[in-house]
Design a protein around this motif. Sequence first.
Motif, PDB file in Angstrom:
ATOM      1  N   UNK A 130      -0.797  -9.689   3.757  1.00 22.94           N
ATOM      2  CA  UNK A 130      -1.118 -10.955   3.088  1.00 22.94           C
ATOM      3  C   UNK A 130      -2.188 -10.746   2.031  1.00 22.94           C
ATOM      4  N   UNK A 131      -3.033  -9.775   2.256  1.00 24.19           N
ATOM      5  CA  UNK A 131      -4.132  -9.524   1.322  1.00 24.19           C
ATOM      6  C   UNK A 131      -3.665  -8.687   0.133  1.00 24.19           C
ATOM      7  N   UNK A 132      -3.045  -7.508   0.446  1.00 21.32           N
ATOM      8  CA  UNK A 132      -2.720  -6.550  -0.607  1.00 21.32           C
ATOM      9  C   UNK A 132      -1.326  -6.721  -1.173  1.00 21.32           C
ATOM     10  N   UNK A 133      -0.435  -7.348  -0.394  1.00 24.71           N
ATOM     11  CA  UNK A 133       0.955  -7.534  -0.831  1.00 24.71           C
ATOM     12  C   UNK A 133       1.677  -6.224  -1.102  1.00 24.71           C
ATOM     13  N   UNK A 134       1.365  -5.220  -0.339  1.00 26.34           N
ATOM     14  CA  UNK A 134       2.151  -4.003  -0.462  1.00 26.34           C
ATOM     15  C   UNK A 134       3.065  -3.922   0.750  1.00 26.34           C
ATOM     16  N   UNK A 135       4.352  -3.628   0.499  1.00 30.97           N
ATOM     17  CA  UNK A 135       5.323  -3.695   1.585  1.00 30.97           C
ATOM     18  C   UNK A 135       5.052  -2.700   2.706  1.00 30.97           C
ATOM     19  N   UNK A 136       4.273  -1.643   2.398  1.00 29.51           N
ATOM     20  CA  UNK A 136       4.032  -0.663   3.467  1.00 29.51           C
ATOM     21  C   UNK A 136       3.255  -1.293   4.621  1.00 29.51           C
ATOM     22  N   UNK A 137       2.423  -2.295   4.321  1.00 29.67           N
ATOM     23  CA  UNK A 137       1.665  -2.929   5.398  1.00 29.67           C
ATOM     24  C   UNK A 137       2.571  -3.735   6.305  1.00 29.67           C
ATOM     25  N   UNK A 138       3.581  -4.361   5.690  1.00 27.30           N
ATOM     26  CA  UNK A 138       4.529  -5.094   6.525  1.00 27.30           C
ATOM     27  C   UNK A 138       5.344  -4.136   7.372  1.00 27.30           C
ATOM     28  N   UNK A 139       5.703  -2.980   6.802  1.00 29.85           N
ATOM     29  CA  UNK A 139       6.428  -1.983   7.585  1.00 29.85           C
ATOM     30  C   UNK A 139       5.580  -1.538   8.781  1.00 29.85           C
TER      31      UNK A 139
END
Lengths: 226, 260
Positions: free
Chosen positions: B87-96
Amino acid sequence: MNKTPFWRTTWAIMSKDLRAELRSRELVGAMLLFTLLAIMIFSFALELDRLTREEVVSGVLWVTVVFASILGLNRSMAMEREQGNMDAMLLAPIDRSAIFAGKMAGNFIFTLVVGVLLLPLTTVLYNVPVARPMLALVLLLGIWGFSTVGTLLAAMTVQTRARETLLPIVMLPVVLPLLLAAVRASNGIIADAPSEQWQAWPQVLLVIDVIYLVMCLLMFPFVVEE
Amino acid sequence: MSAVKEMPVQQTSERSEGDSMLRTRLLQGLTVITMLAVLFGAYVALFVVGTDATQGEVQRIFYFHVSAFAAAFIGFSVGVVGGALYLWKRHEKWDALALAGIEVGFTLSLINLITGMIWARPIWNTWWTWDPRLTSAAIMCLTYAAYLMLRNGIENRELRRRFASIYGILAMSTVIFTLIIIRIRPDTIHPVVIEPQIATQGAATDAEGSFTMSVTISQTLGINSFIWSVFLPLTLIWWRVRLQNAAEHVEQLKAKLLEQ
């Protein structure tokens, strides 16, 4: 650009919902009819005699309130989407969290109306005196929590494929802590137990309410960003 | 909703071949270490530590039951951290990462439930009872099943990641609830296994069915919980993230093929 102040936005959205409801009367009407049916179905299904009634009445009360609130939440969010009002609100120069606060206040009032009407109804149908001021307070705290989490989750599920079916599935587990505290408090009040035995539960309820409110206010802007 | 365009997927696989090989070797090494550590823990639990005087051999399942919950807790926490970072960085790796954490946590919490049921059969004479602790643990599992359903119900990828992150954070409340319920509901029959030492030595523990553990039992429990909650989630989450990356890569290739 100047933003409309938070409270004025909240008030405007809430009064819009209330006015729409006063004119159409479809939401509260449906919720009330549902609660009436649910209470009767519980009465048949559990084949209640007097003693069991006293034991289970708070459980019946809370399950009915939760399901009624889910009914209302689905409708209230679907309405915003269908009529395109959500997009309009997102375009307006207002705080996103004020949209949440306004919608939540509306849902809270509808469910509270249903819940408060449910108390005398249960008293009559189950012959257990549940219409007490302390129970109304617990009801208020519990419904506050349901509407907080519910408004956030309904805003999410209304954008999914499964829509109405998904809300109870994602909402019921998360409101479980609220439900437990509420049922424990109501049990104590209905059984006329001394107040030190149950007074911790409304406090627990209040703490969970505050935590959920802060979390949902912070996370709602992420739900509607478009 | 249509206003949101599918985000152009960033090319993350631009690392050099050597770097990628090193990572694979590292992960393979870690996997071997994890397997050996888990086997070592199991060996200690099954053969070294003495049999419990009152419960007999079945008590040994504690070492896996508690460890699985500890590991699941780590997995779910990774879900919260990954979600917040997304939610903060909006990089998909965090969601993965969040998805990997939650899937691993979900699997481990199922192991926790199943081992608990196996223990309960001889001790409580029933597979399942609607005890508050058991109920809240089951609902915790259902919450994460709901998380996976929520993910499946959203087609727009960006929306899916965002909502999943939010729900992953909210769902943590059921985990915390499961952790504290044996303290706030006095009528649970689930033993309070991990407790501050002072409380155990005090006159009475408030939960029914709690018992004092011998030093070797608590040591074995400690070793197993440590292995399970450090090595196991790390390795599994790593593998799961790689799987997710590979799946994303396949999706990209498919999209590229369709464009031609």
